[in-house]
Write a protein that holds these residues in place. Sequence first.
Motif, short mmCIF file in Angstrom:
data_model
loop_
_atom_site.label_atom_id
_atom_site.label_comp_id
_atom_site.label_asym_id
_atom_site.label_seq_id
_atom_site.Cartn_x
_atom_site.Cartn_y
_atom_site.Cartn_z
N LEU A 100 0.91 -1.15 -0.13
CA LEU A 100 -0.12 0.16 -0.10
C LEU A 100 0.85 1.24 -0.15
CD1 LEU A 100 -2.47 -1.03 2.76
CD2 LEU A 100 -2.93 -1.11 0.19
N ASN A 101 0.36 2.27 -0.23
CA ASN A 101 0.89 3.87 -0.53
C ASN A 101 0.20 4.55 0.74
OD1 ASN A 101 2.71 3.31 -2.69
ND2 ASN A 101 1.05 3.46 -3.77
N PHE A 102 0.89 5.27 1.39
CA PHE A 102 0.36 5.99 2.47
C PHE A 102 0.94 7.47 2.68
CE2 PHE A 102 1.45 1.82 3.89
CZ PHE A 102 0.14 1.27 4.50
N GLU A 103 -0.07 8.31 3.13
CA GLU A 103 0.20 9.52 3.36
C GLU A 103 -0.04 9.86 4.78
OE1 GLU A 103 -2.72 13.31 3.01
OE2 GLU A 103 -2.01 12.76 1.16
N GLY A 104 1.45 10.22 5.42
CA GLY A 104 1.71 10.23 6.87
C GLY A 104 0.91 9.09 7.54
N ASN A 105 0.43 9.52 8.75
CA ASN A 105 -0.46 8.63 9.45
C ASN A 105 -1.84 8.86 9.39
OD1 ASN A 105 1.68 7.47 10.87
ND2 ASN A 105 1.74 8.86 12.49
N ARG A 106 -2.33 9.36 8.30
CA ARG A 106 -3.72 9.48 8.00
C ARG A 106 -4.32 8.87 6.70
NH1 ARG A 106 -5.64 14.79 6.50
NH2 ARG A 106 -5.53 14.80 4.36
N ALA A 107 -3.72 8.29 5.75
CA ALA A 107 -4.35 7.71 4.55
C ALA A 107 -3.80 6.84 3.85
CB ALA A 107 -4.62 9.05 3.60
N ILE A 108 -4.48 5.94 3.20
CA ILE A 108 -3.98 4.93 2.28
C ILE A 108 -4.39 5.64 0.89
CG2 ILE A 108 -4.15 2.57 1.26
CD1 ILE A 108 -5.32 1.66 3.99
N VAL A 109 -3.22 5.84 0.03
CA VAL A 109 -3.68 6.56 -1.21
C VAL A 109 -3.37 5.55 -2.57
CG1 VAL A 109 -2.39 8.48 -2.70
CG2 VAL A 109 -2.55 8.67 -0.20
N PHE A 110 -4.55 5.82 -3.41
CA PHE A 110 -4.55 4.79 -4.65
C PHE A 110 -4.28 5.74 -5.64
CE2 PHE A 110 -7.43 3.72 -1.12
CZ PHE A 110 -6.96 2.40 -0.85
N ASP A 111 -3.89 5.08 -6.88
CA ASP A 111 -3.81 5.73 -8.17
C ASP A 111 -4.95 5.18 -9.03
OD1 ASP A 111 -2.89 6.23 -11.06
OD2 ASP A 111 -1.17 7.03 -9.93
N ILE A 112 -5.73 5.99 -9.84
CA ILE A 112 -6.82 5.32 -10.47
C ILE A 112 -6.48 4.41 -11.54
CG2 ILE A 112 -8.19 7.68 -10.20
CD1 ILE A 112 -7.46 8.33 -13.07
N LYS A 113 -5.21 4.28 -11.92
CA LYS A 113 -4.80 3.42 -12.69
C LYS A 113 -4.66 2.00 -12.27
CE LYS A 113 0.17 4.73 -12.84
NZ LYS A 113 0.41 4.08 -11.87
N ASP A 114 -4.43 1.91 -11.09
CA ASP A 114 -4.24 0.59 -10.27
C ASP A 114 -5.50 0.01 -9.85
OD1 ASP A 114 -1.44 1.08 -10.60
OD2 ASP A 114 -1.40 2.31 -8.83
N GLU A 115 -5.34 -1.27 -9.76
CA GLU A 115 -6.36 -2.13 -9.27
C GLU A 115 -6.43 -2.04 -7.63
OE1 GLU A 115 -7.58 -6.22 -10.12
OE2 GLU A 115 -6.52 -5.92 -12.17
N LEU A 116 -7.61 -1.98 -6.87
CA LEU A 116 -7.50 -1.99 -5.33
C LEU A 116 -7.15 -3.26 -4.89
CD1 LEU A 116 -11.05 -0.17 -4.71
CD2 LEU A 116 -8.60 0.55 -4.20
N PRO A 117 -6.19 -3.18 -3.95
CA PRO A 117 -5.71 -4.58 -3.39
C PRO A 117 -6.79 -4.81 -2.33
CG PRO A 117 -4.82 -2.77 -2.62
CD PRO A 117 -5.43 -2.16 -3.39
N VAL A 118 -7.92 -5.49 -2.91
CA VAL A 118 -9.20 -5.79 -2.04
C VAL A 118 -8.99 -6.57 -0.75
CG1 VAL A 118 -11.45 -7.01 -2.00
CG2 VAL A 118 -10.80 -5.60 -4.17
N THR A 119 -8.47 -7.58 -0.81
CA THR A 119 -8.08 -8.58 0.47
C THR A 119 -7.43 -7.82 1.45
OG1 THR A 119 -8.02 -10.61 -1.14
CG2 THR A 119 -6.88 -10.66 1.15
N ILE A 120 -6.18 -7.09 1.09
CA ILE A 120 -5.37 -6.30 1.99
C ILE A 120 -6.39 -5.00 2.43
CG2 ILE A 120 -3.66 -4.79 2.30
CD1 ILE A 120 -2.24 -6.40 0.31
N LEU A 121 -7.11 -4.40 1.66
CA LEU A 121 -8.07 -3.41 2.25
C LEU A 121 -9.05 -3.81 3.15
CD1 LEU A 121 -8.41 -1.04 -0.76
CD2 LEU A 121 -7.22 -0.74 1.26
N LYS A 122 -9.67 -4.96 2.81
CA LYS A 122 -10.52 -5.82 3.69
C LYS A 122 -9.90 -5.65 5.21
CE LYS A 122 -14.06 -7.95 1.13
NZ LYS A 122 -14.95 -9.09 1.07
N TYR A 123 -8.78 -6.11 5.43
CA TYR A 123 -8.11 -6.33 6.75
C TYR A 123 -8.09 -4.79 7.43
CZ TYR A 123 -6.52 -10.83 6.08
OH TYR A 123 -6.34 -12.35 6.01
N CYS A 124 -7.79 -3.82 6.36
CA CYS A 124 -7.73 -2.40 7.06
C CYS A 124 -9.08 -1.78 7.47
CB CYS A 124 -7.23 -1.21 5.98
SG CYS A 124 -5.32 -1.96 5.53
N ILE A 125 -9.94 -2.12 6.75
CA ILE A 125 -11.44 -1.61 6.85
C ILE A 125 -11.91 -2.34 7.91
CG2 ILE A 125 -13.73 -1.50 5.82
CD1 ILE A 125 -12.38 -1.36 3.22
#
Length: 142
Positions: A100-125
């Motif tokens: 994942l790409n992060f912005e400080g201690n506040r965000a996970i950042v995504f690029d519109i050209k990339d697929e979402l890493p769904v499995t990993i994001l589910k852990y975060c959510i």
Amino acid sequence: MTALVVHENPEVATIFKRYQAPIKEKLLALRALIIETAQEIDAVTSLEETLKWGEPSYISPIGSTIRINCKSKQPNLYAMYFQCTSKLIPTFKIRFNHELNFEGNRAIVFDIKDELPVTILKYCIKAGLTYHKVKHLPHLGI
């Protein structure tokens, strides 16, 4: 398993209508993933959709707010925001620093050209939506 009650907010729908494609599609995909993940968590029986700082936001009674929005100064980027004073992003950095790409201690950042890493994001959510139940666990139980 109790059915999840999602309290949708018409003001949030209005905000989504203002976004341009493809950012709108990406943000709606994040919204759907948040709701889908909440449905998979037995301890989460309700999810409130609201606006915080004018951004679509989601919170459960046992969780911390998750916000989603585009990066206004970088139109190809969008993000999922978490409370910066929580252990959420620091823990995600430990567990998923290479995925994942992060912005400080506040965000996970995504690029519109990339697929979402769904499995990993589910852990975060899941960690965000259950934060008050897992914040004492090593690595939030992830």
